[in-house]
Design an enzyme around this catalytic site. Structure first.
Site, PDB file in Angstrom:
ATOM      1  N   ALA A  11     -44.332  19.094  20.949  1.00  0.00           N
ATOM      2  CA  ALA A  11     -44.861  20.006  19.930  1.00  0.00           C
ATOM      3  C   ALA A  11     -45.721  21.156  20.496  1.00  0.00           C
ATOM      4  O   ALA A  11     -46.529  21.631  20.265  1.00  0.00           O
ATOM      5  CB  ALA A  11     -45.824  19.210  18.948  1.00  0.00           C
ATOM      6  N   ASN A  37     -45.411  13.849  20.037  1.00  0.00           N
ATOM      7  CA  ASN A  37     -46.127  14.698  21.085  1.00  0.00           C
ATOM      8  C   ASN A  37     -47.151  13.712  21.507  1.00  0.00           C
ATOM      9  O   ASN A  37     -47.454  13.010  20.805  1.00  0.00           O
ATOM     10  CB  ASN A  37     -46.680  15.799  20.465  1.00  0.00           C
ATOM     11  CG  ASN A  37     -47.225  16.780  21.405  1.00  0.00           C
ATOM     12  OD1 ASN A  37     -46.453  17.499  21.985  1.00  0.00           O
ATOM     13  ND2 ASN A  37     -48.478  17.108  21.144  1.00  0.00           N
ATOM     14  N   GLU A 169     -54.515  35.888  35.073  1.00  0.00           N
ATOM     15  CA  GLU A 169     -55.135  35.907  33.746  1.00  0.00           C
ATOM     16  C   GLU A 169     -56.485  35.088  33.747  1.00  0.00           C
ATOM     17  O   GLU A 169     -57.430  35.440  33.405  1.00  0.00           O
ATOM     18  CB  GLU A 169     -54.357  35.353  32.552  1.00  0.00           C
ATOM     19  CG  GLU A 169     -53.286  36.251  32.187  1.00  0.00           C
ATOM     20  CD  GLU A 169     -52.588  36.167  30.861  1.00  0.00           C
ATOM     21  OE1 GLU A 169     -52.447  34.839  30.464  1.00  0.00           O
ATOM     22  OE2 GLU A 169     -52.207  37.080  30.234  1.00  0.00           O
TER      23      GLU A 169
END
Ligand code: FAD
Ligand code: NAD
Length: 409
Positions: A11, A37, A169
């Site tokens: 998921a 999941n 990042e």
């Protein structure tokens, strides 16, 4: 006649969007859909660099799956897939097997270490809620430890291997967090080192124009980030990293963001893979098993120029749309529609209020680019959970008072 069974593995961006589109578009009688999941939440991978550095709470980067899917239409199974058996049209979970007529594989990626000795054992990677919680706590522990053993300068040396999107990042957020941690732990900030080590001659993601790369590196250097370019890491040890030129950097923290490969379950299942990823046909199916659709980081989609598109959330989401539509077409006996990637742009965050990127081909940087990044994030939240989710995750963020302050649970 029994309904066709569709099983969606994972998921993440690709799998969740497939499930959400199906629940919107299918008639209940058309198919029996199961989403599997390993956690009962979806994590917003594109936010993970923030909780990893501690500039945001990890709960803002995850959403309960039960809040996103209609369990009257999609059966959700919280379980870990241990095997895919495409010849038998079956998947093996921890506690049961599931058979399928159509399978969607969206199990994401694993960290690629290129066989660098010690990298798996001693470096951390930004991969999941669990991994970023660990990284944040480790960083704080290093600050606390440095006060107990002031001679051990390496406790305040943070090495980040790889200066692609993920490394960049994270480094931007970490640099923003240092002043706060220095105040909290009574540390002189000038004794803290962030070293971003990159094998290629340039930092920041490949494909960005040179002037944006220079801008981005300048922003980072102003925040105190030191770059080592054209410098591959050759080995990771419990005490730091050994570089290609033989230099040893002693560091209490090594975060590895040197690349990804597809989920190893695909290779184990006998799919033809390149770095764990499967090259898919124009409708995102396996060439070997046409009843298996593969999305996101597990798949390789070729551009019309014959090069693979980069693995990112943008393409995974668009694949989710296409796979959901093609599943409906398949059960309705219609011809499937080929996937066409619509590249909208790319933005790399450089920390608070700074980013660089491309909007299609237009260059963006600074505050505008940072705002654009927020708009992209909000758009995704809207797509999976509507306005209430934007409200919950971006406006009334959980258990944080300000971006740089983590308030413990
Ligand atoms: P994922 O989103 O990784 O989802 C895989 C799912 O499968 C997860 O829910 C996982 O729990 C589940 N799973 C895995 N193994 C099993 C198993 N054995 N059993 C059951 N479930 C399992 N891309 C962008 O476009 N923009 C960005 O700004 C951006 N930022 C990023 C920042 C970071 C820090 C990182 C690491 C990546 C970023 N990416 C970004 C890349 C993007 O997140 C991925 O390309 C995207 O998540 C891929 O989606 P996916 O559906 O293939 O896999
Ligand atoms: P990447 O493969 O894009 O970058 C890895 C970097 O590590 C490269 O620059 C590589 O040269 C470097 N490297 C490899 N081996 C090394 C070594 N031995 N020593 C030092 N450096 C080394 O991986 P990533 O940054 O994790 O990104 C993974 C995927 O996720 C990409 O497809 C990217 O597009 C996507 N992503 C996108 C965003 C965004 O859009 N903002 C953010 C994060 C990730």
């Amino acid at each position: 006649m029994s309904k066709p069974k569709v099983v969606i593995l994972g998921a993440g961006y690709g799998g969740l969007v497939t499930a959400i589109r199906l629940q919107k578009q299918m008639k209940a009688s058309e198919m029996d859909v199961t989403l599997v999941n390993k956690h009962d939440y979806h994590y917003i991978t594109t936010h993970l660099h923030m909780p990893a550095a501690g500039t945001d709470h990890h709960d803002n980067a995850r959403v309960a799956i039960a809040d996103l899917i209609d369990e009257r239409k999609i059966h959700f199974v919280k379980s870990t897939v241990s095997q895919i058996l495409p010849e038998e049209k079956k998947v093996v979970l921890g506690d049961r097997d599931l058979s399928y007529d159509y399978l969607v594989i969206g199990l994401g990626s694993e960290t690629e270490t290129f066989g660098i000795p010690g990298m798996n054992e001693y470096a951390m990677s930004i991969k999941s809620i669990n991994s970023v919680r660990f990284i944040r706590q480790h960083i704080e522990y290093m600050f606390a430890k440095s006060k107990m053993e002031p001679k051990r300068k390496e406790y305040l040396t943070f090495v980040v291997g790889g200066a692609g999107f993920t490394g960049t990042e994270f480094v931007g957020e970490l640099a923003d967090r240092i002043p706060v941690l220095s105040r909290t732990y009574d540390v002189d900030p000038s004794t803290v080192k962030i070293i971003n080590i990159e094998a290629s001659p340039s930092a920041l993601p490949p494909g960005l124009p040179e002037d944006l790369v220079e801008y981005g590196m300048e922003v980072m250097r102003r925040k105190g980030v030191e770059y080592k370019l054209s410098t591959p890491i050759k080995e990771c040890t419990p005490d730091g990293v050994i570089l290609g030129n033989g230099e040893f950097i002693r560091a209490g923290t090594v975060v590895w963001s040197g690349g990804i490969r597809g989920n190893s379950l695909l290779e184990q299942a006998g799919f033809d893979v390149q770095r764990g990823r499967v090259k898919v046909d124009e409708c995102l199916r396996s060439y070997q098993y046409p009843d298996v659709f593969i999305t996101g980081d597990c798949s390789i989609v070729m551009s019309p120029e014959g090069t693979p598109y980069p693995a990112n959330a943008q393409i995974a989401v668009q694949q989710g749309y296409n796979v959901a539509r093609n599943l409906l077409y398949a059960v309705r006996g219609r011809d499937l529609k080929p996937f066409a990637y619509d590249f909208k742009g790319t933005v790399a965050s450089l920390g608070r209020g700074e980013a660089v990127g491309l909007l299609k081909v237009k260059k963006v940087k600074g505050k505008f680019a940072a705002l654009l990044k927020k708009v992209i994030d909000a758009r995704y939240l809207y797509l999976i959970g509507g306005i209430p989710l934007i409200w919950k995750k971006m406006i009334f963020k959980q258990k944080t008072t300000a971006r740089n302050y983590h308030v413990p649970n």
